[in-house]
Design a protein around this motif. Structure first.
Motif, PDB file in Angstrom:
ATOM      1  N   GLN A  61     -67.517 -49.956  28.591  1.00  0.00           N
ATOM      2  CA  GLN A  61     -68.669 -48.910  28.196  1.00  0.00           C
ATOM      3  C   GLN A  61     -68.295 -47.709  28.033  1.00  0.00           C
ATOM      4  O   GLN A  61     -67.767 -47.013  28.721  1.00  0.00           O
ATOM      5  CB  GLN A  61     -69.959 -49.387  28.887  1.00  0.00           C
ATOM      6  N   GLN A  62     -68.792 -47.181  26.823  1.00  0.00           N
ATOM      7  CA  GLN A  62     -68.433 -45.896  26.474  1.00  0.00           C
ATOM      8  C   GLN A  62     -69.642 -45.121  25.832  1.00  0.00           C
ATOM      9  O   GLN A  62     -70.307 -45.636  24.996  1.00  0.00           O
ATOM     10  CB  GLN A  62     -67.151 -45.796  25.438  1.00  0.00           C
ATOM     11  N   PHE A  63     -69.907 -43.933  26.408  1.00  0.00           N
ATOM     12  CA  PHE A  63     -71.155 -43.283  25.783  1.00  0.00           C
ATOM     13  C   PHE A  63     -70.446 -41.657  25.374  1.00  0.00           C
ATOM     14  O   PHE A  63     -69.611 -41.152  25.863  1.00  0.00           O
ATOM     15  CB  PHE A  63     -72.121 -42.741  27.067  1.00  0.00           C
ATOM     16  N   VAL A  64     -71.058 -41.347  24.324  1.00  0.00           N
ATOM     17  CA  VAL A  64     -70.702 -39.924  23.778  1.00  0.00           C
ATOM     18  C   VAL A  64     -72.065 -39.155  23.914  1.00  0.00           C
ATOM     19  O   VAL A  64     -73.319 -39.703  23.565  1.00  0.00           O
ATOM     20  CB  VAL A  64     -70.420 -40.124  22.225  1.00  0.00           C
ATOM     21  N   PHE A  65     -71.892 -38.133  24.402  1.00  0.00           N
ATOM     22  CA  PHE A  65     -73.119 -37.007  24.599  1.00  0.00           C
ATOM     23  C   PHE A  65     -72.858 -35.777  23.602  1.00  0.00           C
ATOM     24  O   PHE A  65     -71.742 -35.277  23.743  1.00  0.00           O
ATOM     25  CB  PHE A  65     -73.334 -36.488  25.803  1.00  0.00           C
ATOM     26  N   LEU A  66     -73.971 -35.460  22.795  1.00  0.00           N
ATOM     27  CA  LEU A  66     -73.598 -34.522  21.937  1.00  0.00           C
ATOM     28  C   LEU A  66     -74.518 -33.469  21.802  1.00  0.00           C
ATOM     29  O   LEU A  66     -75.800 -33.648  22.188  1.00  0.00           O
ATOM     30  CB  LEU A  66     -73.640 -35.140  20.482  1.00  0.00           C
ATOM     31  N   SER A  67     -74.369 -32.151  22.129  1.00  0.00           N
ATOM     32  CA  SER A  67     -75.406 -31.095  22.113  1.00  0.00           C
ATOM     33  C   SER A  67     -74.719 -29.898  21.452  1.00  0.00           C
ATOM     34  O   SER A  67     -73.701 -29.565  21.452  1.00  0.00           O
ATOM     35  CB  SER A  67     -75.864 -30.898  23.468  1.00  0.00           C
ATOM     36  N   LYS A  68     -75.642 -28.860  20.972  1.00  0.00           N
ATOM     37  CA  LYS A  68     -75.182 -27.577  20.810  1.00  0.00           C
ATOM     38  C   LYS A  68     -74.495 -26.833  22.118  1.00  0.00           C
ATOM     39  O   LYS A  68     -73.541 -26.142  21.912  1.00  0.00           O
ATOM     40  CB  LYS A  68     -76.079 -26.547  20.248  1.00  0.00           C
ATOM     41  N   GLN A  69     -74.953 -27.140  23.368  1.00  0.00           N
ATOM     42  CA  GLN A  69     -74.572 -26.774  24.479  1.00  0.00           C
ATOM     43  C   GLN A  69     -74.713 -27.654  25.571  1.00  0.00           C
ATOM     44  O   GLN A  69     -75.852 -27.875  26.038  1.00  0.00           O
ATOM     45  CB  GLN A  69     -74.895 -25.435  24.999  1.00  0.00           C
ATOM     46  N   LEU A  70     -73.705 -28.227  25.966  1.00  0.00           N
ATOM     47  CA  LEU A  70     -73.909 -29.193  27.359  1.00  0.00           C
ATOM     48  C   LEU A  70     -73.510 -28.251  28.623  1.00  0.00           C
ATOM     49  O   LEU A  70     -72.451 -27.930  29.127  1.00  0.00           O
ATOM     50  CB  LEU A  70     -72.740 -30.231  27.199  1.00  0.00           C
ATOM     51  N   SER A  71     -74.698 -27.938  29.220  1.00  0.00           N
ATOM     52  CA  SER A  71     -74.785 -26.992  30.424  1.00  0.00           C
ATOM     53  C   SER A  71     -74.338 -27.624  31.644  1.00  0.00           C
ATOM     54  O   SER A  71     -74.191 -28.830  31.722  1.00  0.00           O
ATOM     55  CB  SER A  71     -76.166 -26.189  30.536  1.00  0.00           C
ATOM     56  N   GLU A  72     -73.991 -27.116  32.575  1.00  0.00           N
ATOM     57  CA  GLU A  72     -73.461 -27.382  33.804  1.00  0.00           C
ATOM     58  C   GLU A  72     -74.952 -28.267  34.477  1.00  0.00           C
ATOM     59  O   GLU A  72     -74.444 -29.384  34.936  1.00  0.00           O
ATOM     60  CB  GLU A  72     -73.375 -26.141  34.741  1.00  0.00           C
ATOM     61  N   THR A  73     -75.984 -27.855  34.174  1.00  0.00           N
ATOM     62  CA  THR A  73     -77.018 -28.524  34.917  1.00  0.00           C
ATOM     63  C   THR A  73     -77.079 -30.048  34.136  1.00  0.00           C
ATOM     64  O   THR A  73     -77.344 -30.854  34.841  1.00  0.00           O
ATOM     65  CB  THR A  73     -78.375 -27.792  34.663  1.00  0.00           C
ATOM     66  N   VAL A  74     -76.874 -30.082  32.747  1.00  0.00           N
ATOM     67  CA  VAL A  74     -77.123 -31.263  32.093  1.00  0.00           C
ATOM     68  C   VAL A  74     -76.070 -32.151  32.483  1.00  0.00           C
ATOM     69  O   VAL A  74     -76.173 -33.336  32.896  1.00  0.00           O
ATOM     70  CB  VAL A  74     -77.150 -31.271  30.749  1.00  0.00           C
ATOM     71  N   ILE A  75     -74.795 -31.650  32.489  1.00  0.00           N
ATOM     72  CA  ILE A  75     -73.565 -32.620  33.133  1.00  0.00           C
ATOM     73  C   ILE A  75     -73.785 -33.036  34.502  1.00  0.00           C
ATOM     74  O   ILE A  75     -73.468 -34.473  34.705  1.00  0.00           O
ATOM     75  CB  ILE A  75     -72.339 -31.967  32.696  1.00  0.00           C
ATOM     76  N   GLU A  76     -74.197 -32.469  35.493  1.00  0.00           N
ATOM     77  CA  GLU A  76     -74.453 -32.627  36.717  1.00  0.00           C
ATOM     78  C   GLU A  76     -75.616 -33.887  36.665  1.00  0.00           C
ATOM     79  O   GLU A  76     -75.454 -34.670  37.390  1.00  0.00           O
ATOM     80  CB  GLU A  76     -74.979 -31.608  37.539  1.00  0.00           C
ATOM     81  N   GLY A  77     -76.598 -33.590  35.799  1.00  0.00           N
ATOM     82  CA  GLY A  77     -77.529 -34.792  35.675  1.00  0.00           C
ATOM     83  C   GLY A  77     -77.198 -35.883  35.451  1.00  0.00           C
ATOM     84  O   GLY A  77     -77.585 -37.142  35.752  1.00  0.00           O
ATOM     85  N   VAL A  78     -76.350 -36.047  34.331  1.00  0.00           N
ATOM     86  CA  VAL A  78     -75.629 -37.123  33.892  1.00  0.00           C
ATOM     87  C   VAL A  78     -74.856 -37.859  34.660  1.00  0.00           C
ATOM     88  O   VAL A  78     -74.725 -38.995  35.125  1.00  0.00           O
ATOM     89  CB  VAL A  78     -74.793 -36.765  32.387  1.00  0.00           C
ATOM     90  N   ILE A  79     -73.970 -37.117  35.365  1.00  0.00           N
ATOM     91  CA  ILE A  79     -72.949 -37.730  36.540  1.00  0.00           C
ATOM     92  C   ILE A  79     -73.718 -38.082  37.537  1.00  0.00           C
ATOM     93  O   ILE A  79     -73.493 -39.305  38.272  1.00  0.00           O
ATOM     94  CB  ILE A  79     -72.179 -36.656  37.178  1.00  0.00           C
ATOM     95  N   ALA A  80     -74.969 -37.552  37.850  1.00  0.00           N
ATOM     96  CA  ALA A  80     -75.939 -38.097  39.191  1.00  0.00           C
ATOM     97  C   ALA A  80     -76.479 -39.498  38.668  1.00  0.00           C
ATOM     98  O   ALA A  80     -76.682 -40.160  39.601  1.00  0.00           O
ATOM     99  CB  ALA A  80     -76.779 -37.237  39.451  1.00  0.00           C
ATOM    100  N   LEU A  81     -76.737 -39.626  37.527  1.00  0.00           N
ATOM    101  CA  LEU A  81     -77.253 -41.023  36.985  1.00  0.00           C
ATOM    102  C   LEU A  81     -76.188 -42.280  37.084  1.00  0.00           C
ATOM    103  O   LEU A  81     -76.663 -43.370  36.735  1.00  0.00           O
ATOM    104  CB  LEU A  81     -77.826 -40.794  35.699  1.00  0.00           C
TER     105      LEU A  81
END
Length: 348
Positions: A61-81
């Motif tokens: 399974q492969q996911f792509v996340f797109l944003s003007k800015q992928l902040s530290e908080t957002v990436i940490e939230g993704v990894i936590a899930l």
């Protein structure tokens, strides 16, 4: 260019790189909490060559996340899930100022985990796309066909014309029903155009000469052209505007409806065959043959129900800030980023 593989021991380093911005050819890999970076002939202080030679497992399974800015908080939230797995490999890159995070999983997420991940991204205005490596590539020629109104430009041209005739609200209501798929498009178009009878054609120039481009549209067209792609418009709108847009952006083709004009005024009629959902889909096939483009290298982008047949005809159908019914049936939905996100999605 020569390439260097670098090893980072602390995840904080990756966030410093994120916040500092990326180069278009930069990539970073995360494997089980450690970070491995690959840059083209770049020197980054404090990093040492990696001796990690582990083999990446099969991706399920492969996911792509797109944003003007992928902040530290957002990436940490993704990894936590993400559930604990033997392997989680991620790539970070930036394309046309759109930051892209790709996460490849060795085990598929459960339905609940999938829902939670999408909800988290929606809450943080991040476009989350589940995809595979069979999507079209920028590495060889292709064809992208876009809807015009509310996709390539920010307005619905017929609604703007209707305002000039003081029937704006009435026409806009019909437009919305058609976009949602609740009213036959051809029927709705003839009904709306009939209400424009008597408008001076000269008044349309104020719209045609000032078409507000959708954010990222100029960059999208330019980038596709630079990669050897053909770019076209297939619109249920009108030649008066689509042809103008074609010239403005240097597009390869524009297919749309023709308003009947007599004595310098609109007659309230449309000439010839209506450019409906099927005609839009046929446009992809016709142009692909004309330009000798492989079917697997075709993309359709739109926002309304009238674009769904076109999206299914293309190898990749992208719903752009679209109605819910379109998002549900498209291959990909971009809801937060602008049109540059399409280039970021396709870029390796």
């Amino acid at each position: 260019m020569s390439q260097k593989q670098l090893y980072i021991t602390h995840s904080q380093d990756i966030f410093q790189l994120i916040n500092g911005g990326f180069l278009a050819d930069s990539q970073i890999e995360i494997s089980r909490g450690n970070v491995r970076g690959i840059w083209s002939d770049e020197s980054i202080g404090g990093l040492s060559l990696s001796s990690d030679d582990k083999v990446i497992p099969v991706v399920t399974q492969q996911f792509v996340f797109l944003s003007k800015q992928l902040s530290e908080t957002v990436i940490e939230g993704v990894i936590a899930l993400l559930p604990k797995q033997d392997w989680t490999v991620s790539l970070l890159s930036s394309h046309l100022d759109v930051e892209k995070l790709t996460i490849r999983l060795s085990e598929r997420l459960s339905s609940t985990e999938n829902t939670n991940l999408y909800q988290y991204c929606n809450d943080n205005n991040v476009d989350l796309i589940e995809c595979n490596d069979t999507k079209p590539t920028l590495l060889k020629p292709g064809l992208v066909v876009l809807d015009m109104d509310s996709t390539s430009i920010t307005i619905e041209c017929i609604d703007e014309i209707a305002k000039l005739a003081d029937v704006g609200d009435e026409v806009a209501e019909i437009t919305e029903l058609a976009m949602q798929g609740k009213l036959d498009f051809s029927e709705s178009l003839r009904l709306r155009v009939s209400k424009l009878k008597g408008i001076e054609v000269s008044l349309l120039d104020s719209i045609a000469n000032n078409l507000p481009l959708m954010p990222g549209m100029a960059a999208l067209a330019k980038s596709f052209k630079e990669h050897g792609w053909r770019v076209a418009i297939a619109s249920g709108g009108f030649t008066y505007f689509a042809d103008n847009l074609k010239v403005q952006l240097g597009l390869d083709a524009a297919v749309s409806n023709t308003l009947v004009i007599e004595d310098g005024k609109l007659t309230g009629e449309v000439a010839g065959t209506i450019v409906d959902a099927q005609v839009k889909a046929d446009t992809i096939e016709v142009l692909a043959k004309e330009y000798d483009i492989e079917p697997s290298q075709t993309i359709a982008i739109g926002d309304g129900a009238n674009d769904l047949v076109m999206m299914k005809k293309a190898a990749l159908g992208i719903a752009y800030h679209a109605k819910p019914v379109v998002q549900q049936q498209a291959d990909v939905a971009i809801n937060y980023g602008d049109l540059r996100s399409v280039i970021a999605l396709l870029s390796d």
